[in-house]
Design an enzyme around this catalytic site. Structure first.
Site, PDB file in Angstrom:
ATOM      1  N   ARG A   1      -6.608  41.696  -5.002  1.00 18.62           N
ATOM      2  CA  ARG A   1      -5.292  41.250  -4.539  1.00 18.62           C
ATOM      3  C   ARG A   1      -4.414  41.027  -5.768  1.00 18.62           C
ATOM      4  NH1 ARG A   1      -3.809  35.991  -4.239  1.00 18.62           N
ATOM      5  NH2 ARG A   1      -5.863  35.138  -3.737  1.00 18.62           N
TER       6      ARG A   1
ATOM      7  N   HIS B   1      -1.806  35.080  -2.403  1.00 29.25           N
ATOM      8  CA  HIS B   1      -2.450  35.103  -1.093  1.00 29.25           C
ATOM      9  C   HIS B   1      -1.394  35.265  -0.007  1.00 29.25           C
ATOM     10  CE1 HIS B   1      -5.330  34.178   2.048  1.00 29.25           C
ATOM     11  NE2 HIS B   1      -4.502  33.272   2.518  1.00 29.25           N
TER      12      HIS B   1
ATOM     13  N   TYR C   1      -4.482  29.624 -10.688  1.00 31.58           N
ATOM     14  CA  TYR C   1      -5.937  29.759 -10.633  1.00 31.58           C
ATOM     15  C   TYR C   1      -6.453  31.099 -11.162  1.00 31.58           C
ATOM     16  CZ  TYR C   1      -4.657  32.169  -6.257  1.00 31.58           C
ATOM     17  OH  TYR C   1      -4.079  33.009  -5.323  1.00 31.58           O
TER      18      TYR C   1
END
Length: 386
Positions: free
Chosen positions: A279, A283, A292
């Site tokens: 990805r 998200h 992160y």
């Protein structure tokens, strides 16, 4: 799109490429791959037959699909940033996994997806505006599932695997050779629903394909925290054969999905596909992946871009001419413009329509709530009192 949904030569009796899945090394090294990150075509005795009909023109079609859906994704992200959508879950980086598998399906197969499979929906024939309606908040569903044989996106993580398995059992009872396909991410494999679906599918040899897009992150949690071994290793424990494929290789994804579909059609039962991809974006547009994710990791995966490798191969073969490149870009821009104009033209629904179709018959409790909400709306300046 001119690609047939079955390879030139079917070998259902042997399920080539899948009959010996138990012998595959699943230590992260044995990814099925036909087109590497540098755009070099490699042979694979197990899966080459499943894409023997894919010549340069067909590969150009797949490249065009990926280019268009990437443009759709970019436009939808921009629309959200501009306040035209409430939310958007980007698919950037996962185009090959979705287009390769989506183009393997027959029209009578039925898809059960999560909220990120915009590329699969595009392959199934979903309208451009229908891809975005629910994210604008003007409707509770983007399309009629029976118009394109694809359920509306499931937000409850992993639940669609049970829906797909149940539908596959219905297919089995009807005696047809259609297949149900469940799309889900790596994070969903930690949900009990997925385990239950695998148990039922294996027990009844249901004609279902479990397609896991391992994009390396379940929201902000890396896959290494929830899966100490490759995800594909889990399925054989339930009696479901599995295969890992380079999810950024559209040709390999097409081949593996075709083989799994054919196995299901001919009574071989379910297959679990782990498409290893990444990805590239957040998200959802409400997420900040910089909190992160190491930028160096992102750079590594940029070198594995699913579009770049196809473009490199087609260019080296002399198939992707400047004229074709320009035409594809123009189509992508036109699709994005059509989608933007359609979504921004949507009218907000009547606020009281939220009470429509809740019950099949009149319901006094609902009528009372509707009356209370109507009186509440009339307290706003400019309300028409409806």
């Amino acid at each position: 799109m001119t690609i047939d949904n079955q390879p030139a030569t079917r070998r259902s009796d042997a399920h080539p490429g899948l009959e010996s899945l138990g012998d595959l090394r699943l230590d992260g090294l044995d990814l099925v791959g036909l087109l590497d990150a540098d755009g070099v075509r490699h042979g694979d005795d197990r899966f080459d037959a499943w894409v023997s009909d894919i010549g340069l023109e067909q590969l150009l079609d797949l490249y065009e699909d990926m280019r268009v859906i990437r443009r759709i994704d970019a436009e939808a992200t921009a629309l959200q940033r501009q306040g035209e959508l409430g939310l958007w879950p980007p698919l950037l980086g996962q185009e090959a996994a979705q287009i390769g598998s989506g183009r393997a399906l027959r029209s009578d197969d039925f898809v059960f997806s999560s909220y990120r499979e915009h590329g699969v929906a595009y392959c199934r024939g979903a309208g451009l505006v229908d891809l975005l309606r629910v994210w604008r908040g003007t409707t509770q569903s983007g399309w009629n599932p029976y118009d394109i044989n694809m359920a509306t996106p499931q937000v409850i993580i992993g639940a669609q695997t049970l829906h797909a398995t149940g539908y596959a059992l219905g297919i089995q009872a009807d005696g047809t050779d259609a297949v149900a396909v469940a799309y889900f991410g790596d994070g969903a494999t930690s949900e009990g629903d997925v385990s239950e679906a695998l148990i039922f599918a294996a027990t009844y040899a249901a004609p279902v394909v479990f397609f896991c897009q391992n994009n390396q992150y379940a929201i902000s949690e890396p896959v290494s925290l929830q899966a100490q071994r490759p995800i594909a290793e889990r399925a054989p424990g339930f009696g479901v054969p599995s295969v890992r494929v380079d999810g950024n290789d559209v040709l390999a994804v097409l081949a593996v999905t075709r083989a799994a579909l054919d196995r299901a059609r001919s009574g071989g039962g379910p297959t679990f596909i782990e498409a290893v991809t990444y990805r590239m974006g957040p998200h959802t547009t409400a997420d900040d992946p910089t909190r992160y994710r190491d930028p160096a990791e992102l750079d590594v995966w940029r070198g594995k871009d699913p579009l770049a490798r196809v473009e490199a191969y087609l260019t080296a073969q002399g198939a992707l001419t400047d004229e074709r490149r320009t035409a594809i870009a123009a189509k992508a821009d036109a699709v994005a413009a059509e989608m933007r104009s359609g979504i921004t033209a949507l009218q907000d629904p009547d606020p009281l329509s939220v009470f429509d179709n809740v019950y099949a018959e009149p319901h006094t409790g609902l009528a009372r709530e509707r009356d209370h909400y109507s009186r509440y709306l009339r307290t706003f300046v400019g309300s028409d009192g409806r």
